[in-house]
Scaffold this motif. Structure first.
Motif, PDB file in Angstrom:
ATOM      1  N   GLY A 169       0.835  -1.194   0.000  1.00  0.00           N
ATOM      2  CA  GLY A 169       0.000   0.000   0.000  1.00  0.00           C
ATOM      3  C   GLY A 169       0.867   1.241   0.000  1.00  0.00           C
ATOM      4  N   PHE A 170       0.245   2.387  -0.123  1.00  0.00           N
ATOM      5  CA  PHE A 170       0.976   3.651  -0.147  1.00  0.00           C
ATOM      6  C   PHE A 170       0.319   4.620   0.819  1.00  0.00           C
ATOM      7  N   ASP A 171       1.118   5.196   1.715  1.00  0.00           N
ATOM      8  CA  ASP A 171       0.613   6.141   2.703  1.00  0.00           C
ATOM      9  C   ASP A 171       1.222   7.515   2.433  1.00  0.00           C
ATOM     10  N   PRO A 172       0.444   8.469   1.924  1.00  0.00           N
ATOM     11  CA  PRO A 172       0.991   9.790   1.605  1.00  0.00           C
ATOM     12  C   PRO A 172       1.268  10.637   2.836  1.00  0.00           C
ATOM     13  N   ARG A 173       0.834  10.203   4.009  1.00  0.00           N
ATOM     14  CA  ARG A 173       1.000  11.009   5.219  1.00  0.00           C
ATOM     15  C   ARG A 173       2.398  10.890   5.815  1.00  0.00           C
ATOM     16  N   ILE A 174       3.107   9.832   5.486  1.00  0.00           N
ATOM     17  CA  ILE A 174       4.407   9.580   6.105  1.00  0.00           C
ATOM     18  C   ILE A 174       5.514   9.948   5.123  1.00  0.00           C
ATOM     19  N   GLY A 175       6.479  10.734   5.586  1.00  0.00           N
ATOM     20  CA  GLY A 175       7.576  11.140   4.718  1.00  0.00           C
ATOM     21  C   GLY A 175       7.180  12.289   3.805  1.00  0.00           C
ATOM     22  N   VAL A 176       8.178  12.975   3.272  1.00  0.00           N
ATOM     23  CA  VAL A 176       7.912  14.117   2.401  1.00  0.00           C
ATOM     24  C   VAL A 176       7.203  13.686   1.123  1.00  0.00           C
ATOM     25  N   ARG A 177       7.607  12.551   0.581  1.00  0.00           N
ATOM     26  CA  ARG A 177       7.050  12.080  -0.685  1.00  0.00           C
ATOM     27  C   ARG A 177       6.248  10.797  -0.510  1.00  0.00           C
ATOM     28  N   GLY A 178       5.862  10.508   0.687  1.00  0.00           N
ATOM     29  CA  GLY A 178       5.050   9.317   0.919  1.00  0.00           C
ATOM     30  C   GLY A 178       5.893   8.084   1.202  1.00  0.00           C
ATOM     31  N   THR A 179       5.224   7.046   1.626  1.00  0.00           N
ATOM     32  CA  THR A 179       5.902   5.809   2.028  1.00  0.00           C
ATOM     33  C   THR A 179       5.098   4.608   1.578  1.00  0.00           C
ATOM     34  N   TYR A 180       5.805   3.633   1.035  1.00  0.00           N
ATOM     35  CA  TYR A 180       5.178   2.360   0.724  1.00  0.00           C
ATOM     36  C   TYR A 180       5.145   1.499   1.983  1.00  0.00           C
ATOM     37  N   VAL A 181       4.039   0.842   2.199  1.00  0.00           N
ATOM     38  CA  VAL A 181       3.894  -0.093   3.322  1.00  0.00           C
ATOM     39  C   VAL A 181       3.817  -1.501   2.748  1.00  0.00           C
ATOM     40  N   VAL A 182       4.804  -2.304   3.105  1.00  0.00           N
ATOM     41  CA  VAL A 182       4.856  -3.689   2.629  1.00  0.00           C
ATOM     42  C   VAL A 182       4.353  -4.589   3.759  1.00  0.00           C
ATOM     43  N   ARG A 183       3.379  -5.380   3.474  1.00  0.00           N
ATOM     44  CA  ARG A 183       2.803  -6.297   4.457  1.00  0.00           C
ATOM     45  C   ARG A 183       2.879  -7.727   3.921  1.00  0.00           C
ATOM     46  N   VAL A 184       3.467  -8.610   4.713  1.00  0.00           N
ATOM     47  CA  VAL A 184       3.508 -10.035   4.361  1.00  0.00           C
ATOM     48  C   VAL A 184       2.643 -10.771   5.372  1.00  0.00           C
ATOM     49  N   VAL A 185       1.730 -11.583   4.879  1.00  0.00           N
ATOM     50  CA  VAL A 185       0.804 -12.307   5.752  1.00  0.00           C
ATOM     51  C   VAL A 185       0.876 -13.805   5.457  1.00  0.00           C
ATOM     52  N   ASP A 186       0.671 -14.570   6.484  1.00  0.00           N
ATOM     53  CA  ASP A 186       0.622 -16.024   6.356  1.00  0.00           C
ATOM     54  C   ASP A 186      -0.472 -16.518   7.289  1.00  0.00           C
ATOM     55  N   SER A 187      -1.678 -16.646   6.767  1.00  0.00           N
ATOM     56  CA  SER A 187      -2.811 -17.105   7.556  1.00  0.00           C
ATOM     57  C   SER A 187      -2.867 -18.623   7.476  1.00  0.00           C
ATOM     58  N   CYS A 188      -2.740 -19.283   8.629  1.00  0.00           N
ATOM     59  CA  CYS A 188      -2.690 -20.740   8.618  1.00  0.00           C
ATOM     60  C   CYS A 188      -3.059 -21.289   9.989  1.00  0.00           C
ATOM     61  N   ASP A 189      -3.205 -22.582  10.051  1.00  0.00           N
ATOM     62  CA  ASP A 189      -3.499 -23.265  11.308  1.00  0.00           C
ATOM     63  C   ASP A 189      -2.704 -24.553  11.348  1.00  0.00           C
ATOM     64  N   GLU A 190      -1.916 -24.736  12.409  1.00  0.00           N
ATOM     65  CA  GLU A 190      -1.156 -25.967  12.591  1.00  0.00           C
ATOM     66  C   GLU A 190      -1.950 -26.906  13.499  1.00  0.00           C
ATOM     67  N   ALA A 191      -2.267 -28.087  12.999  1.00  0.00           N
ATOM     68  CA  ALA A 191      -3.115 -29.018  13.739  1.00  0.00           C
ATOM     69  C   ALA A 191      -2.411 -30.356  13.924  1.00  0.00           C
ATOM     70  N   MET A 192      -2.425 -30.860  15.156  1.00  0.00           N
ATOM     71  CA  MET A 192      -1.974 -32.229  15.434  1.00  0.00           C
ATOM     72  C   MET A 192      -3.214 -33.110  15.479  1.00  0.00           C
ATOM     73  N   VAL A 193      -3.281 -34.065  14.573  1.00  0.00           N
ATOM     74  CA  VAL A 193      -4.509 -34.846  14.432  1.00  0.00           C
ATOM     75  C   VAL A 193      -4.337 -36.315  14.791  1.00  0.00           C
ATOM     76  N   ALA A 194      -3.112 -36.809  14.918  1.00  0.00           N
ATOM     77  CA  ALA A 194      -2.877 -38.220  15.249  1.00  0.00           C
ATOM     78  C   ALA A 194      -1.683 -38.291  16.196  1.00  0.00           C
ATOM     79  N   LYS A 195      -1.939 -38.113  17.480  1.00  0.00           N
ATOM     80  CA  LYS A 195      -0.854 -38.030  18.440  1.00  0.00           C
ATOM     81  C   LYS A 195      -0.130 -39.363  18.620  1.00  0.00           C
ATOM     82  N   LEU A 196      -0.780 -40.462  18.265  1.00  0.00           N
ATOM     83  CA  LEU A 196      -0.108 -41.757  18.317  1.00  0.00           C
ATOM     84  C   LEU A 196       0.889 -41.914  17.181  1.00  0.00           C
ATOM     85  N   ALA A 197       0.889 -40.967  16.246  1.00  0.00           N
ATOM     86  CA  ALA A 197       1.829 -41.010  15.125  1.00  0.00           C
ATOM     87  C   ALA A 197       3.116 -40.273  15.450  1.00  0.00           C
TER      88      ALA A 197
END
Length: 351
Positions: free
Chosen positions: A314-342
């Motif tokens: 994204g781009f935020d014109p409020r930050i810095g004289v000439r604006g600032t790019y905002v880089v966001r990295v996301v990793d939406s996930c769920d770690e599940a243990m389903v067979a504890k005898l394994a």
């Protein structure tokens, strides 16, 4: 190219040849609508649109020191946050029905029962701010700062996942008493009188679900590959000096070996760095079936990703004289243990 300090309603703000909608800008096509009608006209675009090119960088980024994806492996990406998966009674995999069929009879009907569980994913993400001047003043032969930020943030997210998965699968409370052991004193694999080969083979033999892999921290691996008994087994002689290769150890143990080398700073902000290993001094035998999905077959666990790893810019014109790019990295996930005898957990495998 200089970055415009603002833009017309609904128009993207340019920065270094990279379009980016201004935060809080009026969505395109809705500038002349009354406030009450804008919602009805459709949802506003995200101030952080997905950058598909840089999402490819995040998805393709790899580090051989990270092993979380090899324990609860990632399955096919979900399109919804909530998902369902099956748990099967372990006894059904070992109960053999009658198989003989008479000349005028039908084969026995097998009814496989399962309990369906519901879980949902969690969001994990990090931001970085890149001044627009950093983008426009980067030499053409140098790496784009936004590309670099995408990789650095991805790496930090992966380290966080290493720690998260290590805490999940190295928790003794997750295993029954028959599938865990705490080593101490002369039984620890750093002691010359210990017998790690016997310990691992005994665990393999006693497990109901046959293991395919063993995961451990760097310190455990170092103790195993220099242990006299392992050296004699891998070298097929009476010599007890040297270093055993991972490939030789895998042949002897008949397991895939995964070594986690990631470190994390455990010091509080402002204090001197204290770098500790994510995977500690433990080891885990487990089954990782290549055909595992949300319906089975039994494996220790899996990771359910939502939409896959993504990079948003994204781009935020409020930050810095000439604006600032905002880089966001996301990793939406769920770690599940389903067979504890394994799984079989060696707690404090080394001193």
């Amino acid at each position: 190219m200089p970055v415009a300090a603002g833009g017309a309603q609904g128009q993207p703000i340019q920065g270094g040849g990279l379009p980016g909608p201004a935060l809080f800008a009026t969505p395109p096509g809705q500038g002349n609508l009354p406030p009450g009608a804008r919602f009805a006209a459709g949802p506003a675009p995200s101030p952080y649109p997905v950058d598909f090119h840089r999402s490819g960088i995040a998805v393709g980024y790899a580090n051989d020191e990270y092993i979380a994806d090899l324990i609860p492996p990632r399955l096919a990406a979900l399109m919804r946050r909530e998902y369902r998966f099956n748990r099967y009674p372990i006894e059904e995999h070992f109960t053999v029905p009658p198989t003989r069929v008479g000349r005028r009879s039908a084969p026995a009907m097998v009814h496989l029962s399962s309990a369906e569980d519901t879980r949902s994913v969690e969001d994990y993400g990090l931001d970085d701010a890149i001044p627009a001047d950093d983008v426009t003043n980067t030499a053409p032969t140098a790496m784009n700062p936004i590309d670099r930020a995408s990789m650095v943030l991805t790496d930090l997210l992966m380290i966080a996942r290493e720690l998260r998965v290590a805490e999940l699968v190295f928790n003794p409370a997750h295993y029954p008493d028959t599938n865990k052991i705490t080593l101490s004193g002369s039984s620890q694999w750093t002691h010359a009188d210990s017998n790690p080969l016997r310990d691992i083979v005994a665990a393999q033999t006693g497990m109901i679900v046959k293991p395919t892999d063993i995961a451990m921290g760097e310190e455990v691996f170092a103790a195993l590959r220099t242990h006299p008994r392992m050296l004699k087994a891998t070298h097929a002689n009476d010599g007890d000096s040297g270093i055993a290769s991972r490939e030789a150890m895998e042949r002897v143990l008949m397991l895939r070996i995964h070594v986690g080398s990631a470190r994390v700073n455990t010091a509080r902000p402002g204090q001197a760095a204290n770098l500790a290993r994510c995977w500690g001094k433990h080891a885990l035998l487990y089954r990782r079936d290549p055909n595992t999905d949300y319906k089975g077959p039994p494996s220790l666990g899996f990771t359910a990703p939502y939409l896959g790893r993504q990079v948003m810019v994204g781009f935020d014109p409020r930050i810095g004289v000439r604006g600032t790019y905002v880089v966001r990295v996301v990793d939406s996930c769920d770690e599940a243990m389903v067979a504890k005898l394994a799984g079989y957990f060696f707690r404090n495998a080394v001193a």
